[in-house]
Enzyme design. Structure first.
Site, PDB file in Angstrom:
ATOM      1  CG  HIS A   1      53.011   8.356 -33.800  1.00 24.58           C
ATOM      2  ND1 HIS A   1      52.734   7.333 -32.925  1.00 24.58           N
ATOM      3  CD2 HIS A   1      54.119   8.967 -33.308  1.00 24.58           C
ATOM      4  CE1 HIS A   1      53.632   7.307 -31.954  1.00 24.58           C
ATOM      5  NE2 HIS A   1      54.485   8.296 -32.167  1.00 24.58           N
ATOM      6  CG  ASP A   2      49.714   5.327 -33.907  1.00 20.34           C
ATOM      7  OD1 ASP A   2      49.189   4.696 -34.831  1.00 20.34           O
ATOM      8  OD2 ASP A   2      50.947   5.350 -33.717  1.00 20.34           O
TER       9      ASP A   2
ATOM     10  N   GLY B   1      52.150  11.153 -29.403  1.00 24.17           N
ATOM     11  CA  GLY B   1      51.544   9.982 -30.026  1.00 24.17           C
ATOM     12  C   GLY B   1      50.524   9.289 -29.132  1.00 24.17           C
TER      13      GLY B   1
END
Length: 263
Positions: free
Chosen positions: A120-121, A138
């Protein structure tokens, strides 16, 4: 547009002209797929996921799944993928979190081999190659033309500069300078990515300048700050060297992969 009768394309999904969806693939209601993209069999694309043009997604890949983060509470965050990527079998790419900006972003012209993972991100540049089972935690920032070797793992929040090479099985917990080459567990700087620079067409003069700057920057004499200043003064006319120095200075709170020192 070619959609196999066994595929499920949920109402609300937007598929452009020339998109192909293979058998038993599932496309969620918030997915947008660009022109000419080929989705092979048994692919799952969900969440607010956008794929650009002329991508190929191979069987059992999972795109747009929820972030593997305990703070995620179902917020409508996104995954945005560029053009001309090859996303191979069992690769996974997660949507972002509200705490990390809300978007996981993948560039164009990349190769994401079997079982590679983008957390994520993450922000991933263009022409990136992630080899078999390479993993990004992440919030990683991965520059253009980076190669991540098989089974290598890059820790959350790490930055890897453009044209860098991460060797197979490396455990990267510190930032990697542009044009650098790192190996080991934990990863340390082995030098410049000379093979990659030659393959990408960097001329001999540029490579020699980078090598001289590397030797000065990571010498034993003086403090690191003094060597940074000396390198900037000596090689200020080299955009490649200045890119390395700007990368280092951009986030002084981040630890940096350094060469191993002989005992």
């Amino acid at each position: 547009m070619q959609i196999h009768p066994t595929a499920i394309v949920e109402k609300g999904a937007e598929l452009a002209a020339g998109v192909s969806v293979g058998p038993y693939s599932v496309i969620g209601p918030k997915v947008r797929v660009g022109e000419g993209t080929i989705i092979h069999s048994h692919v799952v694309i969900q969440g607010s996921t956008e794929l650009g043009r002329n991508n190929q997604v191979f069987p059992f890949a999972m795109l747009g799944g929820p972030p593997q983060h305990l703070a995620y509470k179902g917020e409508d965050t996104r995954l945005v993928i560029g053009d001309n990527n090859l996303i191979r079998e069992h690769a996974t790419m997660n949507i972002g979190t509200v705490h990390g900006g809300g978007v996981t972003r993948i560039g164009s012209n990349g190769l994401y081999m079997i079982e590679s993972h983008v957390g994520h991100d993450c922000i991933v540049g263009d022409h990136v190659v992630m080899t078999k089972q390479a993993t990004l935690g992440g919030h990683c920032l991965i520059g253009d033309y980076v190669i991540v070797g098989g089974l290598a793992a890059i820790h959350q929040f790490c930055r890897v500069g453009r044209y860098a090479f991460v060797g197979g099985l490396a455990a990267v917990v510190k930032d990697v300078i542009p044009y650098g080459s790192v190996w080991g567990n934990h990863a340390h700087l082995e030098g410049l990515n000379l093979v990659g620079l030659k393959r990408r067409g960097f001329d001999r003069e540029t490579i020699n300048t980078l090598r001289a700057a590397y030797r000065l920057l990571f010498a034993d004499e003086g403090t690191f700050q003094e060597r940074l200043d000396d390198t900037a003064e000596t090689f200020g006319d080299s955009p490649e060297v200045m890119e390395i120095l700007e990368f280092i200075r951009a986030d002084a709170s981040r630890p940096l992969c350094l060469p191993e020192r002989e005992v």
